[in-house]
Scaffold this motif. Sequence first.
Motif, PDB file in Angstrom:
ATOM      1  N   UNK A   1       3.610 -54.960   9.693  1.00  0.00           N
ATOM      2  CA  UNK A   1       4.039 -56.348  10.271  1.00  0.00           C
ATOM      3  C   UNK A   1       3.160 -56.229  11.635  1.00  0.00           C
ATOM      4  N   UNK A   2       2.529 -55.264  11.853  1.00  0.00           N
ATOM      5  CA  UNK A   2       1.355 -54.961  13.551  1.00  0.00           C
ATOM      6  C   UNK A   2       1.157 -53.579  13.239  1.00  0.00           C
ATOM      7  N   UNK A   3      -0.121 -53.745  14.363  1.00  0.00           N
ATOM      8  CA  UNK A   3      -0.439 -52.380  14.057  1.00  0.00           C
ATOM      9  C   UNK A   3      -1.164 -52.383  15.398  1.00  0.00           C
ATOM     10  N   UNK A   4      -0.695 -51.362  16.465  1.00  0.00           N
ATOM     11  CA  UNK A   4      -1.234 -51.475  17.752  1.00  0.00           C
ATOM     12  C   UNK A   4      -1.915 -50.312  17.991  1.00  0.00           C
ATOM     13  N   UNK A   5      -3.725 -50.099  18.942  1.00  0.00           N
ATOM     14  CA  UNK A   5      -3.826 -49.116  19.532  1.00  0.00           C
ATOM     15  C   UNK A   5      -3.434 -49.139  20.473  1.00  0.00           C
ATOM     16  N   UNK A   6      -3.048 -47.589  21.565  1.00  0.00           N
ATOM     17  CA  UNK A   6      -3.380 -47.569  22.761  1.00  0.00           C
ATOM     18  C   UNK A   6      -4.714 -46.550  22.305  1.00  0.00           C
ATOM     19  N   UNK A   7      -4.947 -46.018  24.103  1.00  0.00           N
ATOM     20  CA  UNK A   7      -5.877 -45.118  23.923  1.00  0.00           C
ATOM     21  C   UNK A   7      -5.478 -44.062  25.353  1.00  0.00           C
TER      22      UNK A   7
ATOM     23  N   UNK B   1      -4.676 -43.344  19.922  1.00  0.00           N
ATOM     24  CA  UNK B   1      -3.632 -43.668  18.677  1.00  0.00           C
ATOM     25  C   UNK B   1      -2.883 -44.746  18.942  1.00  0.00           C
ATOM     26  N   UNK B   2      -2.907 -44.774  16.779  1.00  0.00           N
ATOM     27  CA  UNK B   2      -2.503 -46.292  16.457  1.00  0.00           C
ATOM     28  C   UNK B   2      -1.096 -46.289  16.126  1.00  0.00           C
ATOM     29  N   UNK B   3       0.007 -47.616  16.004  1.00  0.00           N
ATOM     30  CA  UNK B   3       1.685 -46.956  15.076  1.00  0.00           C
ATOM     31  C   UNK B   3       1.470 -47.904  14.642  1.00  0.00           C
ATOM     32  N   UNK B   4       2.186 -48.184  13.071  1.00  0.00           N
ATOM     33  CA  UNK B   4       2.353 -49.191  12.572  1.00  0.00           C
ATOM     34  C   UNK B   4       4.154 -49.440  12.780  1.00  0.00           C
ATOM     35  N   UNK B   5       3.880 -51.226  12.687  1.00  0.00           N
ATOM     36  CA  UNK B   5       4.967 -51.382  12.412  1.00  0.00           C
ATOM     37  C   UNK B   5       5.514 -52.016  11.354  1.00  0.00           C
ATOM     38  N   UNK B   6       6.536 -51.668  11.223  1.00  0.00           N
ATOM     39  CA  UNK B   6       7.331 -52.029   9.846  1.00  0.00           C
ATOM     40  C   UNK B   6       8.250 -52.606   9.644  1.00  0.00           C
ATOM     41  N   UNK B   7       8.733 -52.895   8.470  1.00  0.00           N
ATOM     42  CA  UNK B   7       9.955 -53.821   8.630  1.00  0.00           C
ATOM     43  C   UNK B   7      12.003 -52.712   8.756  1.00  0.00           C
ATOM     44  N   UNK B   8      12.095 -53.334   9.587  1.00  0.00           N
ATOM     45  CA  UNK B   8      13.375 -52.213   9.744  1.00  0.00           C
ATOM     46  C   UNK B   8      14.101 -51.643   8.395  1.00  0.00           C
ATOM     47  N   UNK B   9      13.704 -52.452   7.441  1.00  0.00           N
ATOM     48  CA  UNK B   9      14.727 -51.657   5.694  1.00  0.00           C
ATOM     49  C   UNK B   9      14.029 -50.292   5.761  1.00  0.00           C
ATOM     50  N   UNK B  10      13.024 -50.367   6.424  1.00  0.00           N
ATOM     51  CA  UNK B  10      12.126 -49.052   5.887  1.00  0.00           C
ATOM     52  C   UNK B  10      12.673 -47.377   6.471  1.00  0.00           C
TER      53      UNK B  10
ATOM     54  N   UNK C   1      13.348 -52.054  18.775  1.00  0.00           N
ATOM     55  CA  UNK C   1      13.925 -53.614  18.610  1.00  0.00           C
ATOM     56  C   UNK C   1      14.430 -54.277  16.541  1.00  0.00           C
ATOM     57  N   UNK C   2      14.933 -53.450  16.097  1.00  0.00           N
ATOM     58  CA  UNK C   2      15.408 -53.744  14.887  1.00  0.00           C
ATOM     59  C   UNK C   2      14.210 -53.859  14.098  1.00  0.00           C
ATOM     60  N   UNK C   3      13.540 -53.214  14.446  1.00  0.00           N
ATOM     61  CA  UNK C   3      11.499 -52.592  13.320  1.00  0.00           C
ATOM     62  C   UNK C   3      11.551 -50.890  13.440  1.00  0.00           C
ATOM     63  N   UNK C   4      10.877 -51.007  11.993  1.00  0.00           N
ATOM     64  CA  UNK C   4      10.175 -49.418  11.889  1.00  0.00           C
ATOM     65  C   UNK C   4       8.973 -48.781  12.828  1.00  0.00           C
TER      66      UNK C   4
END
Length: 536
Positions: free
Chosen positions: A330-336, A250-259, A283-286
């Motif tokens: 800003x970041x993408x993280x992937x977990x299994x 499963x992936x997650x994309x991290x965007x700026x908090x303004x989204x 943490x102030x992001x989306x």
Amino acid sequence: MNREEMIARVEQRGAEPWDVVVIGGGATGAGVAVDAATRGFSVLLLEREDFAKGTSSRSTKLVHGGVRYLEQGNISLVMEALKERGLLLQNAPHLVHDLPFVVPNYSWWETPFYGIGMKVYDVLAGKYGFGKSRILSKEETLERLPTLKQEGLRGGVVYHDGQFDDARLLIDLIKTAVDHGATVANYMPVVELTKDDEGFVNGVVAQDSETGRKFSVQARVVVNATGIFTDEIRRMDDAQAKTMVQPSQGIHLVLDGSFLRANSAIMVPHTSDGRVLFAIPWHEHTVVGTTDTPIDAPSYEPLPFEQEIEFVLDTAGEYLSHKPTRADVLSVYVGIRPLVKAAGSDSSKTSALSRDHTIHIDQSGLLTIVGGKWTTYRHMAEDTMNHAITLGKLDDKPCVTKDLKIHGYKKGMDPHGDLWVYGSDAEKIQALAQESPELAQQMNPQLPQIAAEVVWAAREEMARTVEDVLARRTRALFLNAHSAVAMAPEAARLLARELGKDDAWANAQVAQFTELAAQYMLEKVNPGKPPEEKKD
Ligand SMILES: Cc1cc2nc3c(=O)[nH]c(=O)nc-3n(C[C@H](O)[C@H](O)[C@H](O)COP(=O)(O)OP(=O)(O)OC[C@H]3O[C@@H](n4cnc5c(N)ncnc54)[C@H](O)[C@@H]3O)c2cc1C
């Protein structure tokens, strides 16, 4: 928590058996270590990499009953998870907080449908309930979610679930275990299981990755809590052991908090391909995610598939007034996920595989605990130790974790304030920062971390590498990979000073971290195609 001291404890124990040796320092293993130590057993936890390096730092950050499992009709899992959600809020109020989730409604039938569904969710939580769900008008929906796409919006339904910082809770669980007498070591892979004359597992051989030294330790019970690596350990016992785990990424994309610009999250219960998608303030992001893609083999740093990135961006774009693009990530993280294969189940449709946990005891007495959710780690640990007591003929001591305060316990932390995730430890880090202006400095203008956190991580939380500090002791890499890279030289310098390493070590650390971070910047994607998921 000092690694040298922990290793000295292992040496001193010599051939005297531990009551419990836990393999794996994720949520499951840490939970078992806490349960065992607080029942008064001697326990040793061995982690191959860093604590939380596996799946447990890569979740959606929800302490939840799982609205999706409600839809699938798995009422017992939902009820168990809702109870555990309540216990986590009670026992770790510094890390877990109530978050309103809004299901935006664009069709006439959605409001009554989800309105009733969420009422059932409230009822199932019983006395462990969070805030009550309710139907929102269009105006109320937009008040809560000002960045929501307005065209066609009819209203929404708000319900409540919990949110947390997964790697931080993991570190606090490890600390809780240590506070109650457990011995723990990271960078200490188990490389062999040992057996007695009758073929029963009676210990493990572990190898210190930093020095290469091997340790043979004896145990009354060996618990395999290695998540997606479960079958690897089981095959150390029996090379023919059948595969138990179906990995699903499963992936997650991290965007700026303004989204989002909100203190509420968006929950999309049915995406175009029948999944659930969240957009969550963290943490102030989306944070936006996730996917459920069956994969062939487990790994520590899986790459996102291009299709997964497009799916998350496109689906988020259907709901947000400002459609996110790759440039916004800003970041993408992937977990299994370590999903358990049931006999005869169709493992190509991983979203339908059960999220319940499974306890399995091999003929050799190796006890495996796998599956479940972060939210249910405590219950999983209790179940595991109940089995371990019988298996290892240990004294029948009761579980005490239902009311056990987790390390850092502190009420009233402001989830937007400085250092809040540290709970009661925050004031100690503040005191450290006051020792010198160097330690009080923010390490990067985009992120709030201060230099004192690096020193704290090395001294008190067994951080051994720049990655440990920037990915898990703090969440810099997960929040903004570019900023994390900018922080790496200073983190390496401070860490080298704390750990007694030289400039060459620090430089090598920066180079390694920079290479890893490229993957979190969408610079590397999986060149293959994800296996086709079967549709209902
Ligand atoms: C994308 C995604 C989103 C999720 N979101 C949520 C959520 O929002 N809420 C929720 O409740 N759950 C969520 N989950 C589920 C949850 O994250 C997992 O159930 C949980 O983290 C699994 O923990 P674990 O300890 O079993 O595995 P892991 O965290 O992977 O830990 C296993 C550990 O074993 C270690 N190990 C392996 N081999 C050895 C060895 N030979 N010697 C020593 N150590 C070894 C590994 O290094 C690893 O650290 C999510 C999962 C995924 C993938």
